[in-house]
Scaffold this motif. Structure first.
Motif, PDB file in Angstrom:
ATOM      1  N   ILE A  60      -5.347  -6.396  -2.595  1.00  0.00           N
ATOM      2  CA  ILE A  60      -5.939  -4.958  -2.028  1.00  0.00           C
ATOM      3  C   ILE A  60      -6.249  -5.073  -3.338  1.00  0.00           C
ATOM      4  N   LEU A  77       2.818   1.681  -3.208  1.00  0.00           N
ATOM      5  CA  LEU A  77       1.677   1.820  -4.389  1.00  0.00           C
ATOM      6  C   LEU A  77       1.738   3.584  -4.803  1.00  0.00           C
ATOM      7  N   SER A  78       1.312   4.157  -3.636  1.00  0.00           N
ATOM      8  CA  SER A  78       1.135   5.035  -3.454  1.00  0.00           C
ATOM      9  C   SER A  78       1.680   6.489  -4.223  1.00  0.00           C
ATOM     10  N   ILE A  93      -1.670   4.506 -10.318  1.00  0.00           N
ATOM     11  CA  ILE A  93      -2.357   3.914  -9.475  1.00  0.00           C
ATOM     12  C   ILE A  93      -2.539   5.344  -8.824  1.00  0.00           C
ATOM     13  N   CYS A 132     -10.442  -0.930 -12.638  1.00  0.00           N
ATOM     14  CA  CYS A 132      -9.747  -1.958 -10.623  1.00  0.00           C
ATOM     15  C   CYS A 132      -9.559  -3.339 -11.072  1.00  0.00           C
ATOM     16  N   VAL A 150      -6.928  -1.823  -6.535  1.00  0.00           N
ATOM     17  CA  VAL A 150      -6.788  -0.604  -6.741  1.00  0.00           C
ATOM     18  C   VAL A 150      -7.344   0.290  -7.943  1.00  0.00           C
ATOM     19  N   ILE A 160       0.940  -1.504   0.024  1.00  0.00           N
ATOM     20  CA  ILE A 160       0.096   0.441  -0.278  1.00  0.00           C
ATOM     21  C   ILE A 160       1.379   1.516  -0.119  1.00  0.00           C
ATOM     22  N   LYS A 202      -5.981   5.178  -7.108  1.00  0.00           N
ATOM     23  CA  LYS A 202      -6.440   5.122  -5.449  1.00  0.00           C
ATOM     24  C   LYS A 202      -6.055   3.566  -5.264  1.00  0.00           C
ATOM     25  N   THR A 203      -5.881   3.313  -4.107  1.00  0.00           N
ATOM     26  CA  THR A 203      -6.068   2.178  -3.161  1.00  0.00           C
ATOM     27  C   THR A 203      -6.817   2.116  -1.976  1.00  0.00           C
TER      28      THR A 203
END
Ligand SMILES: *Cc1c(COP(=O)(O)O)cnc(C)c1O
Length: 348
Positions: free
Chosen positions: A293, A276-277, A282, A326, A295, A273, A284-285
């Motif tokens: 998860i 990924l930010s 990406i 997603c 994404v 997480i 939104k997670t």
């Protein structure tokens, strides 16, 4: 406690049938020294020549002692898929009865409804992937036998508000099936501790996820002894083979290993997480209480193909409602997570 009689919900055909009585149904009280000439088995011992215990007493005893529940409240299935199918077949009359599903959710509820000739009413989750309780309650009519709640939910990863589930359990007079395939990764306590309070509750769990035993096909159903006895009446007599029973027992003898793996997977989830930010495409997670998860990316089909070409098989959920663009990533080992992040960073 809620008043509820599961026998009133049972299909007429199931009520009136007598179950197959297998040669080993009276297994308790038999001892190994007896001569078994009742089931037309091959007498030469191989460890596999005898039919397995149809009630899986030893395994249920072990599971019951770990989970603090009577074995009369447990039914085992060939994966949770069999458990869910048995619930449909016991309680839903083809071409007459209906169930309520809340998409986006696990696909098997609908497949099994279609297979059994049961119609589905779908009440979409809210934008924040929570239950739309007023709509669910409004959707109930006299044909509604089951409501399926998957918490934590697949593919969104979130758990549902406890109070929402309580409202449904209290106001619905059919059966509420809570699918807890991912509960071991969650900070939520299992609903199985509330079975006495809610006699219309069925909790389903599995050995396929946290327990790391997808290949043995073992699903668990927890419910009142009355509901379990109804399901027992229609289950295939030898549905859990001995290899599966033994492998599950062995696994339950080392719960510590499973706990350690869950901690590790949840740690890897946080790492994924965080990383990924930092990746631009990406968008939104989504928060996750599970071992995957969801994404949102810029273009799911394109990213899916790119990942496949770089050796990653992920789940493209773009066609599911509320899941446009997603992808769903299962949390792997730390090495796999790092490899995924490295690959994602390099994608143009
Ligand atoms: C993976 C999964 C299961 C597991 O099914 P099995 O037949 O036990 O392998 C059940 N429910 C949900 C929501 C799942 O995602």
């Amino acid at each position: 406690m809620k008043k509820f009689d599961p026998y009133k919900l049972v299909r007429e055909q199931v009520k009136s049938m007598s179950p197959y009585s297998s040669a080993r149904d009276e297994f308790t009280g038999l001892t190994a020294e007896m001569v078994f000439i009742d089931a037309n088995e091959n007498p030469f011992q191989s460890g596999l020549n005898r039919y397995p215990d149809p009630q899986q007493q030893v395994l249920k005893e072990k599971l019951g002692s770990i989970r603090q529940i009577k074995k009369e409240c447990i039914l085992l299935g060939n994966g949770s898929d069999e458990v869910l199918d048995l619930i449909y077949r016991a309680f839903c009359e083809p071409k007459t009865d209906s169930v309520i599903l809340m998409p986006p959710t696990y696909g098997m509820y609908k497949v099994l409804a279609n297979l059994n000739g049961i119609s589905c009413k779908e009440v979409m989750l809210n934008r924040d992937f929570q239950l739309n309780v007023p709509e669910i309650i409004r959707a109930v009519d006299e044909s509604t036998k089951l409501i399926f709640i998957c918490s934590p939910n697949n593919p969104t990863g979130n758990k549902f508000f406890k109070s929402d589930i309580e409202t449904i359990l209290n106001s619905f007079n059919g059966l509420v099936v809570i699918d807890e395939a991912y509960v071991d990764f969650s900070d939520e306590k299992s609903w199985m501790t509330r079975l006495l309070e809610y006699p219309n509750l069925i909790v389903s769990q599995t050995f396929s996820k946290a327990y790391g035993m997808a290949s043995i096909r073992l699903g668990i159903c927890y419910a009142s002894p009355e509901i379990i006895s109804i399901l027992n009446k229609i289950k295939p007599p030898y549905n859990i083979n001995i290899l599966t029973q033994n492998a599950a027992l062995q696994k339950l003898n080392d719960i510590g290993e499973t706990s350690k793996q869950i901690v590790e997977i949840n740690k890897n989830k946080l790492l994924l997480i965080k990383e990924l930010s930092k990746i631009k495409f990406i968008k939104k997670t989504f928060p996750s209480q599970a071992n995957f998860i969801l994404v949102r990316v810029d273009d799911a089909n394109r990213r899916y193909d790119q990942l496949l070409q770089t050796g990653f098989v992920v789940r493209n959920r773009t066609k599911e409602p509320l899941c446009e663009n997603c992808l769903r990533f299962t949390i792997g080992t730390e090495q796999e997570v790092l490899l995924l992040i490295n690959t994602l960073k390099k994608l143009a």
